[in-house]
Design an enzyme around this catalytic site. Sequence first.
Site, PDB file in Angstrom:
ATOM      1  N   ASP A 219       0.822  -1.208   0.000  1.00  0.00           N
ATOM      2  CA  ASP A 219       0.000   0.000   0.000  1.00  0.00           C
ATOM      3  C   ASP A 219       0.858   1.261   0.000  1.00  0.00           C
ATOM      4  O   ASP A 219       2.081   1.204   0.147  1.00  0.00           O
ATOM      5  CB  ASP A 219      -0.908   0.021   1.238  1.00  0.00           C
ATOM      6  CG  ASP A 219      -1.980  -1.051   1.189  1.00  0.00           C
ATOM      7  OD1 ASP A 219      -2.387  -1.438   0.082  1.00  0.00           O
ATOM      8  OD2 ASP A 219      -2.406  -1.503   2.275  1.00  0.00           O
TER       9      ASP A 219
ATOM     10  N   TYR B 164       6.381 -10.176   6.864  1.00  0.00           N
ATOM     11  CA  TYR B 164       6.355  -8.732   7.063  1.00  0.00           C
ATOM     12  C   TYR B 164       6.946  -8.389   8.424  1.00  0.00           C
ATOM     13  O   TYR B 164       6.915  -9.190   9.365  1.00  0.00           O
ATOM     14  CB  TYR B 164       4.920  -8.201   7.004  1.00  0.00           C
ATOM     15  CG  TYR B 164       4.329  -8.112   5.618  1.00  0.00           C
ATOM     16  CD1 TYR B 164       4.397  -6.920   4.887  1.00  0.00           C
ATOM     17  CD2 TYR B 164       3.706  -9.209   5.028  1.00  0.00           C
ATOM     18  CE1 TYR B 164       3.867  -6.829   3.618  1.00  0.00           C
ATOM     19  CE2 TYR B 164       3.165  -9.129   3.750  1.00  0.00           C
ATOM     20  CZ  TYR B 164       3.245  -7.933   3.055  1.00  0.00           C
ATOM     21  OH  TYR B 164       2.728  -7.850   1.794  1.00  0.00           O
TER      22      TYR B 164
END
Length: 237
Positions: free
Chosen positions: A51, A109
Amino acid sequence: MRLILTLEYDGTPFHGWAAQPGLPTVEAALRQALGETFASVENLSVAGRTDTGVHALGQVASVEVEGGPPPERAAAALNPRLPDEVTVVSSAEAPDGFHARHSARSRSYRYRIFTRSTPSPFELRRSWWLPRRLDEDALGAAAASLVGEHDFRAFTPAQTQHEVFVRVVERAEWIRRGDHLDFEITAGSYLRHMVRSLVGTMVEAPGGIPGLLDGGARSEAKTTAPPWGLYLVSVAY
């Protein structure tokens, strides 16, 4: 020839990975560099669509190209044509049938929280500055409860295109590294904003995490952590 590219990038100036008309994106920058390097560029795909503001240390892309340098020299040829915030770390010829997204087994992540009492210019847009005491034992317990198969619909926007909310988390833990408190997670796939929503909820109410893993409503979870603390660390195939 199909290439596999490993990239790292600072997501600060980009509106995410995916190309958008009139907006700077990582995909648009890479496509332009590829077009200037090869005679033909087709079927560009990526392991994880990050994003706006999200960074990557080990993003993986695959692409079919013709008429350019050999695979092992593609990174050196592409980097001078890319913005300073994007680097192709390595390039190689991809195995037959390889697809950056569909061939991926898991993605890892890291979310970085900077806990020093004073801010740092070197952490700006690189971590979430939280100059207060966090209950690290409670955070650790919350992270441990994420491992396994759960319904994560409480950790994605209520208005979503997802139809299946169950995900399998292989690993989740908080790690103290000096002034940084890092949340690290590995899963096969994720819901939109899932990692940031998990972080925000754990920071505000770590004890509430287990009760939200059976399909709780988004309104029952807490805030979504800001994007600039999130990094796509690696992709496993």
